[in-house]
Design a protein around this motif. Structure first.
Motif, PDB file in Angstrom:
ATOM      1  N   PRO A 275       0.517  -0.969   0.099  1.00 20.42           N
ATOM      2  CA  PRO A 275       0.137   0.012  -0.111  1.00 20.42           C
ATOM      3  C   PRO A 275       0.929   1.404  -0.031  1.00 20.42           C
ATOM      4  N   PHE A 276       0.426   2.202  -0.762  1.00 22.16           N
ATOM      5  CA  PHE A 276       1.075   3.602  -0.617  1.00 22.16           C
ATOM      6  C   PHE A 276       0.119   4.733  -1.088  1.00 22.16           C
ATOM      7  N   ARG A 277      -0.167   5.477   0.127  1.00 19.77           N
ATOM      8  CA  ARG A 277      -1.237   6.245   0.068  1.00 19.77           C
ATOM      9  C   ARG A 277      -2.529   5.689  -0.496  1.00 19.77           C
ATOM     10  N   HIS A 278      -3.005   6.046  -1.597  1.00 18.98           N
ATOM     11  CA  HIS A 278      -4.285   5.575  -2.111  1.00 18.98           C
ATOM     12  C   HIS A 278      -4.101   4.392  -3.207  1.00 18.98           C
ATOM     13  N   LEU A 279      -2.800   3.893  -3.226  1.00 19.38           N
ATOM     14  CA  LEU A 279      -2.570   2.819  -4.191  1.00 19.38           C
ATOM     15  C   LEU A 279      -2.266   1.520  -3.738  1.00 19.38           C
ATOM     16  N   GLU A 280      -2.530   0.616  -4.444  1.00 16.87           N
ATOM     17  CA  GLU A 280      -1.965  -0.808  -4.028  1.00 16.87           C
ATOM     18  C   GLU A 280      -0.934  -1.018  -5.118  1.00 16.87           C
ATOM     19  N   LEU A 281       0.558  -1.255  -4.764  1.00 10.28           N
ATOM     20  CA  LEU A 281       1.591  -1.387  -6.137  1.00 10.28           C
ATOM     21  C   LEU A 281       1.963  -2.749  -6.060  1.00 10.28           C
ATOM     22  N   ALA A 282       1.946  -3.363  -7.083  1.00  9.09           N
ATOM     23  CA  ALA A 282       2.792  -4.526  -7.237  1.00  9.09           C
ATOM     24  C   ALA A 282       4.313  -4.369  -7.008  1.00  9.09           C
ATOM     25  N   VAL A 283       4.804  -5.143  -6.117  1.00  7.73           N
ATOM     26  CA  VAL A 283       6.136  -5.452  -5.861  1.00  7.73           C
ATOM     27  C   VAL A 283       6.632  -6.932  -5.560  1.00  7.73           C
ATOM     28  N   GLY A 284       8.018  -7.050  -5.762  1.00  7.42           N
ATOM     29  CA  GLY A 284       8.473  -8.481  -5.383  1.00  7.42           C
ATOM     30  C   GLY A 284      10.093  -8.295  -5.550  1.00  7.42           C
TER      31      GLY A 284
ATOM     32  N   PRO B 282       1.237  21.056 -14.027  1.00  4.93           N
ATOM     33  CA  PRO B 282       2.559  21.006 -13.583  1.00  4.93           C
ATOM     34  C   PRO B 282       3.338  19.757 -14.151  1.00  4.93           C
ATOM     35  N   LEU B 283       4.494  20.213 -14.389  1.00  2.00           N
ATOM     36  CA  LEU B 283       5.565  18.884 -15.000  1.00  2.00           C
ATOM     37  C   LEU B 283       6.344  18.537 -13.658  1.00  2.00           C
ATOM     38  N   VAL B 284       6.122  17.137 -13.365  1.00  2.00           N
ATOM     39  CA  VAL B 284       6.592  16.552 -12.212  1.00  2.00           C
ATOM     40  C   VAL B 284       7.474  15.525 -12.371  1.00  2.00           C
ATOM     41  N   VAL B 285       8.720  15.540 -11.907  1.00  2.00           N
ATOM     42  CA  VAL B 285       9.841  14.382 -12.205  1.00  2.00           C
ATOM     43  C   VAL B 285      10.022  13.675 -10.733  1.00  2.00           C
ATOM     44  N   ASP B 286      10.060  12.406 -10.853  1.00  2.00           N
ATOM     45  CA  ASP B 286      10.476  11.308  -9.872  1.00  2.00           C
ATOM     46  C   ASP B 286      11.569  10.822 -10.313  1.00  2.00           C
ATOM     47  N   LEU B 287      12.620  11.017  -9.247  1.00  2.00           N
ATOM     48  CA  LEU B 287      13.941  10.230  -9.585  1.00  2.00           C
ATOM     49  C   LEU B 287      14.420   9.252  -8.718  1.00  2.00           C
ATOM     50  N   CYS B 288      14.736   8.045  -9.077  1.00  4.72           N
ATOM     51  CA  CYS B 288      15.113   6.696  -8.216  1.00  4.72           C
ATOM     52  C   CYS B 288      13.721   6.375  -8.169  1.00  4.72           C
ATOM     53  N   SER B 289      12.705   6.290  -9.028  1.00  2.64           N
ATOM     54  CA  SER B 289      11.286   5.855  -8.855  1.00  2.64           C
ATOM     55  C   SER B 289      11.069   4.368  -8.497  1.00  2.64           C
ATOM     56  N   GLY B 290      11.784   3.431  -8.681  1.00  6.24           N
ATOM     57  CA  GLY B 290      11.591   1.955  -8.147  1.00  6.24           C
ATOM     58  C   GLY B 290      10.258   1.571  -8.560  1.00  6.24           C
ATOM     59  N   SER B 291       9.374   1.482  -7.695  1.00  7.21           N
ATOM     60  CA  SER B 291       8.093   0.762  -8.126  1.00  7.21           C
ATOM     61  C   SER B 291       7.013   1.663  -8.729  1.00  7.21           C
ATOM     62  N   GLY B 292       7.487   3.074  -8.675  1.00 10.60           N
ATOM     63  CA  GLY B 292       6.703   4.074  -9.036  1.00 10.60           C
ATOM     64  C   GLY B 292       5.946   4.707  -8.020  1.00 10.60           C
ATOM     65  N   ALA B 293       5.972   4.412  -6.822  1.00  5.61           N
ATOM     66  CA  ALA B 293       5.151   4.819  -5.999  1.00  5.61           C
ATOM     67  C   ALA B 293       4.919   6.334  -5.941  1.00  5.61           C
TER      68      ALA B 293
ATOM     69  N   ALA C 166      13.751  -3.168 -11.381  1.00  2.00           N
ATOM     70  CA  ALA C 166      12.880  -2.246 -10.752  1.00  2.00           C
ATOM     71  C   ALA C 166      12.141  -1.522 -11.856  1.00  2.00           C
ATOM     72  N   LEU C 167      12.565  -1.460 -12.959  1.00  2.95           N
ATOM     73  CA  LEU C 167      11.878  -0.904 -14.340  1.00  2.95           C
ATOM     74  C   LEU C 167      10.683  -1.825 -14.757  1.00  2.95           C
ATOM     75  N   SER C 168      10.900  -3.091 -14.720  1.00  3.94           N
ATOM     76  CA  SER C 168       9.777  -3.965 -14.916  1.00  3.94           C
ATOM     77  C   SER C 168       8.644  -3.769 -14.015  1.00  3.94           C
ATOM     78  N   TRP C 169       8.732  -3.593 -12.752  1.00  2.00           N
ATOM     79  CA  TRP C 169       7.984  -3.333 -11.810  1.00  2.00           C
ATOM     80  C   TRP C 169       7.174  -1.920 -11.961  1.00  2.00           C
ATOM     81  N   LEU C 170       8.196  -1.241 -12.182  1.00  2.00           N
ATOM     82  CA  LEU C 170       7.699   0.442 -12.741  1.00  2.00           C
ATOM     83  C   LEU C 170       6.718   0.521 -13.841  1.00  2.00           C
ATOM     84  N   ARG C 171       7.358  -0.294 -14.812  1.00  3.79           N
ATOM     85  CA  ARG C 171       6.201  -0.183 -15.989  1.00  3.79           C
ATOM     86  C   ARG C 171       4.963  -0.968 -15.657  1.00  3.79           C
ATOM     87  N   ARG C 172       4.996  -2.331 -15.150  1.00  2.00           N
ATOM     88  CA  ARG C 172       3.862  -2.999 -14.598  1.00  2.00           C
ATOM     89  C   ARG C 172       2.725  -2.052 -13.947  1.00  2.00           C
TER      90      ARG C 172
END
Length: 309
Positions: free
Chosen positions: A87-96, A123-134, A157-163
Motif C-alpha cells: 500500500p502507498f497512499r491511495h494505491l496498491e502497488l505490485a512489488v517483489g 505541472p511537470l513533475v519528475v520522480d528520480l529513483c522511482s523504483g516501483s513508481g510509488a 525495478a523498471l519491470s515493476w515500474l512499468r507494470r
C-alpha cells in the motif's frame, strides 16, 4: 492440540489462526506480529482485513497455505513479497524481488509533492529513483493535470515500474512517462532543462556498513538501499542536476537517512541555487526529507555568470 472453530467443521476460525501465527512471528522478531498475521489471513481468505472476523474459517488447504506464508514471514521474507503488493497512499502497488518496497515514511514526501504540484495549472513533475513508481503514480493519481516523468536505472525495478504504470493507466489515472536512466548522469533529462515544476527523489541513502533488518539486507536490492560511506553518493550529484532541471521557482524534495538532517540541507545551501531550504521530520520525529526552491536569481558564479533563472 488442533483448535477448531465449531462443532461439525474442520475449519479454523480466523481469530484463532491469527493468534497462533502472531506467536510464531513474535518469536521470530517480526515487528507488529498481530497486524501482519491479520494481513496474511485476510490475503489467504480473499477478504479485506477489516472483515476478517466475519469471514468463514480457513479450510484445511487454506490453513496449509497460511502456515506456509507465516513460516516464510518468520524467516523474514518481506510481507509485501508474500502478498505481492504494497500500500502507498491511495494505491496498491505490485512489488517483489528486484524492487525496493515503498515505506510509509515516503508517503510524506509524496504528499508534499502533491501539494506543490497542485499549485500549478499543468505541472511537470519528475520522480528520480522511482523504483516501483510509488511517488510518481501517487502524484499522477492525485494531480490529474500533472505530466509525470518517472526515472529508474535498474532493469529489474523498471519491470515493476512499468507494470504498475500500466495498471494505473488502465484504471484511468493519467499515464506516467517511464525513463530508463542513471539519475547521476550529467545529461539526465536534457530535454527538460529549466522546465520542471516539482522534482522528487527517494534515492538510496543508507551509509555503507550500517546494519539493516533482514527484510532489507536479504531482499531489497542493495543498490536501492546503500549509497557510499556517507550515504550521499546519489544525493550529492542529484542536487546540482536538479538545479538545472527545475524552472526558477520550481521545488525540490529529497528523502534522506535520519542521520542526514543537516548534511542534505547543507548540500542544498552549498550549491547556491536554492532558497527556502527546510528539513522535515517523519511521524516518529526523525529527520526524513529536505525541500528547497530553485532561486529566481542566484549569486553563484557557476550558474550562467551569476544571473540565474
Amino acid at each position: 492440540m488442533s483448535q477448531q472453530p465449531s462443532e461439525g467443521t474442520n475449519r479454523e476460525r480466523p481469530t484463532l489462526a491469527v493468534v497462533r501465527a502472531a506467536r510464531v512471528l513474535a518469536d521470530a522478531g517480526v515487528e507488529g506480529p498481530r497486524g501482519e498475521a491479520e494481513v496474511l489471513a485476510a490475503y489467504v481468505l480473499g477478504v479485506p482485513r477489516g472483515r476478517l472476523a466475519l469471514a468463514d474459517g480457513l479450510s484445511p488447504d487454506q490453513r496449509r497455505r497460511f502456515d506456509a506464508l507465516v513460516a516464510r514471514r518468520a524467516d523474514r521474507e518481506p510481507l509485501q513479497h508474500l502478498t505481492g503488493s504494497a500500500p502507498f497512499r491511495h494505491l496498491e502497488l505490485a512489488v517483489g524481488p528486484g524492487v525496493f518496497v515503498p515505506r510509509p515514511e515516503t508517503e510524506l514526501l509524496a504528499g508534499w509533492g502533491v501539494e506543490q504540484a497542485r499549485r500549478e495549472a499543468a505541472p511537470l513533475v519528475v520522480d528520480l529513483c522511482s523504483g516501483s513508481g510509488a511517488i510518481a503514480l501517487a502524484v499522477a493519481q492525485e494531480v490529474p493535470a500533472a505530466r509525470v516523468v518517472a526515472v529508474e536505472g535498474s532493469p529489474a525495478a523498471l519491470s515493476w515500474l512499468r507494470r504498475n504504470a500500466t495498471s494505473r493507466a488502465a484504471v484511468g489515472d493519467r499515464p506516467v512517462e517511464v525513463v530508463a536512466a542513471d539519475v547521476t548522469a550529467s545529461d539526465l533529462l536534457d530535454d527538460l532543462l529549466g522546465r520542471v515544476d516539482v522534482l522528487l527523489c527517494n534515492p538510496p541513502y543508507v551509509p555503507a556498513g550500517v546494519v539493516v533488518p533482514p527484510e532489507v539486507s536479504r531482499h531489497d536490492p542493495a543498490r536501492a538501499v546503500f549509497a557510499g560511506m556517507d550515504g550521499l553518493a546519489v544525493i550529492r550529484p542529484v542536487v546540482p542536476r536538479a538545479a538545472v532541471l527545475l524552472r526558477p521557482g520550481g521545488r525540490l524534495g529529497i528523502e534522506h537517512d535520519d542521520t542526514q538532517g543537516a548534511a542534505v540541507p547543507g548540500l542544498l545551501a552549498g550549491d547556491g541555487r536554492y532558497d527556502s531550504i527546510a528539513d522535515h521530520a517523519d511521524l516518529a520525529g526523525r529527520p526524513r526529507f529536505a525541500t528547497a526552491t530553485r532561486r529566481r536569481r542566484t549569486v553563484d558564479p557557476r550558474d550562467s555568470g551569476g544571473a540565474g533563472g
